[in-house]
Design a protein around this motif. Structure first.
Motif, short mmCIF file in Angstrom:
data_model
loop_
_atom_site.label_atom_id
_atom_site.label_comp_id
_atom_site.label_asym_id
_atom_site.label_seq_id
_atom_site.Cartn_x
_atom_site.Cartn_y
_atom_site.Cartn_z
N VAL A 101 0.81 -1.12 0.03
CA VAL A 101 -0.13 -0.09 0.11
C VAL A 101 0.71 1.34 -0.05
N GLY A 102 0.52 2.22 -0.94
CA GLY A 102 1.45 3.51 -0.91
C GLY A 102 0.80 4.20 -2.19
N TYR A 103 1.96 5.08 -2.51
CA TYR A 103 1.44 6.19 -3.83
C TYR A 103 2.41 5.87 -4.92
N ILE A 104 1.72 5.96 -6.05
CA ILE A 104 2.68 6.00 -7.42
C ILE A 104 2.99 7.43 -7.50
N TYR A 105 4.29 7.38 -7.88
CA TYR A 105 4.56 8.79 -8.23
C TYR A 105 5.33 8.88 -9.79
N ALA A 106 5.49 7.86 -10.28
CA ALA A 106 6.10 7.97 -11.73
C ALA A 106 5.69 6.43 -12.39
N VAL A 107 5.18 6.65 -13.66
CA VAL A 107 5.18 5.53 -14.53
C VAL A 107 6.17 5.61 -16.04
N ASP A 108 7.00 4.82 -16.02
CA ASP A 108 7.99 5.07 -16.93
C ASP A 108 7.67 3.94 -18.28
N ASP A 138 8.16 -1.85 -18.49
CA ASP A 138 7.69 -0.37 -18.11
C ASP A 138 7.94 -0.72 -16.64
N LYS A 139 8.08 0.31 -16.03
CA LYS A 139 8.22 0.82 -14.52
C LYS A 139 7.44 1.55 -13.82
N VAL A 140 7.17 1.29 -12.70
CA VAL A 140 6.11 1.88 -11.88
C VAL A 140 6.98 2.16 -10.51
N TRP A 141 7.12 3.67 -10.30
CA TRP A 141 7.77 3.86 -9.10
C TRP A 141 6.59 4.50 -8.06
N PHE A 142 7.09 3.76 -6.75
CA PHE A 142 5.90 3.75 -5.67
C PHE A 142 6.80 4.13 -4.43
N LYS A 143 6.18 4.84 -3.76
CA LYS A 143 6.67 5.11 -2.27
C LYS A 143 5.38 4.68 -1.17
N SER A 144 5.81 4.33 0.06
CA SER A 144 4.99 3.93 1.09
C SER A 144 4.14 5.09 1.84
N SER A 145 4.84 6.31 1.69
CA SER A 145 4.17 7.43 2.04
C SER A 145 4.60 8.82 1.22
N LEU A 146 3.84 9.71 1.31
CA LEU A 146 4.33 10.81 0.38
C LEU A 146 5.61 11.51 0.84
N GLU A 147 5.79 11.44 2.30
CA GLU A 147 6.79 12.05 2.70
C GLU A 147 8.41 11.52 2.59
N GLN A 172 12.41 7.17 0.30
CA GLN A 172 12.71 6.03 -0.37
C GLN A 172 11.71 5.51 -1.40
N SER A 173 12.08 4.86 -2.41
CA SER A 173 10.91 4.34 -3.17
C SER A 173 11.30 3.00 -3.68
N ASP A 174 10.36 2.44 -4.48
CA ASP A 174 10.68 0.90 -4.91
C ASP A 174 9.94 1.12 -6.40
N CYS A 175 10.56 -0.02 -7.20
CA CYS A 175 10.23 0.20 -8.59
C CYS A 175 9.58 -1.38 -8.72
N TYR A 176 8.36 -1.24 -9.39
CA TYR A 176 7.75 -2.32 -9.87
C TYR A 176 7.72 -2.33 -11.35
N LEU A 177 7.64 -3.68 -11.99
CA LEU A 177 7.41 -3.78 -13.30
C LEU A 177 6.23 -4.02 -13.67
N ILE A 178 5.81 -3.65 -15.00
CA ILE A 178 4.53 -3.88 -15.33
C ILE A 178 4.44 -4.14 -16.97
N ARG A 203 -1.21 5.52 -14.48
CA ARG A 203 -0.87 7.15 -14.73
C ARG A 203 -1.96 7.87 -14.30
N ASN A 204 -2.97 7.56 -14.36
CA ASN A 204 -4.17 8.40 -13.98
C ASN A 204 -4.34 8.66 -12.62
N VAL A 205 -3.78 7.61 -11.58
CA VAL A 205 -3.78 7.79 -10.12
C VAL A 205 -2.36 8.05 -9.84
N SER A 206 -1.52 8.58 -10.22
CA SER A 206 -0.28 8.89 -9.93
C SER A 206 -0.57 10.11 -9.04
N GLY A 207 0.13 10.24 -8.22
CA GLY A 207 0.12 11.44 -7.23
C GLY A 207 -0.44 11.25 -5.72
#
Length: 108
Positions: free
Chosen positions: A29-36, A42-51, A54-60, A70-74
């Motif tokens: 659970v967390g926040y999408i902040y980029a989709v590359d 393709d990669k999705v960049w994810f953070k557990s909190s907005l603050e 640290q980020s994680d990279c997931y493949l898609i 991409r529509n729910v990023s932010g």
């Protein structure tokens, strides 16, 4: 005989490195902040909190899910469902997840 073994090894390596061998599922659970866009994955960049710094990279691989993410990023919190691959050719910076492929998500 040597040629047959070489071909068999190359076939096995191609199956493994394209992500065909999976061994589990998970969610986070967390926040999408980029989709590359990528070449193979393709990669999705994810953070557990907005603050968090640290980020994680997931493949898609699924184009429809990628477009929806991409529509729910932010600032919308999401639950990602992913499957774990033994090995892939998706490269992310050191210290980030690279073998997990997003298979679905939900906004929470």
């Amino acid at each position: 005989m040597k040629t047959k073994i070489t071909i068999m090894v190359l076939m096995i390596l191609s199956v493994i490195t394209t992500g065909c061998v999976t061994y589990g599922i998970g969610e986070t659970v967390g926040y999408i902040y980029a989709v590359d866009d990528g070449i193979m994955w393709d990669k999705v960049w994810f953070k557990s909190s907005l603050e968090s710094s640290q980020s994680d990279c997931y493949l898609i691989e699924d184009a429809a899910i990628k477009a929806q993410l991409r529509n729910v990023s932010g600032d919308k919190k999401v639950r990602l469902h992913f499957k774990r691959h033994l090995i892939t050719l998706g490269f992310c910076p050191e210290g980030t997840t690279t073998e997990d492929e997003i298979i679905s998500f939900e906004v929470i």
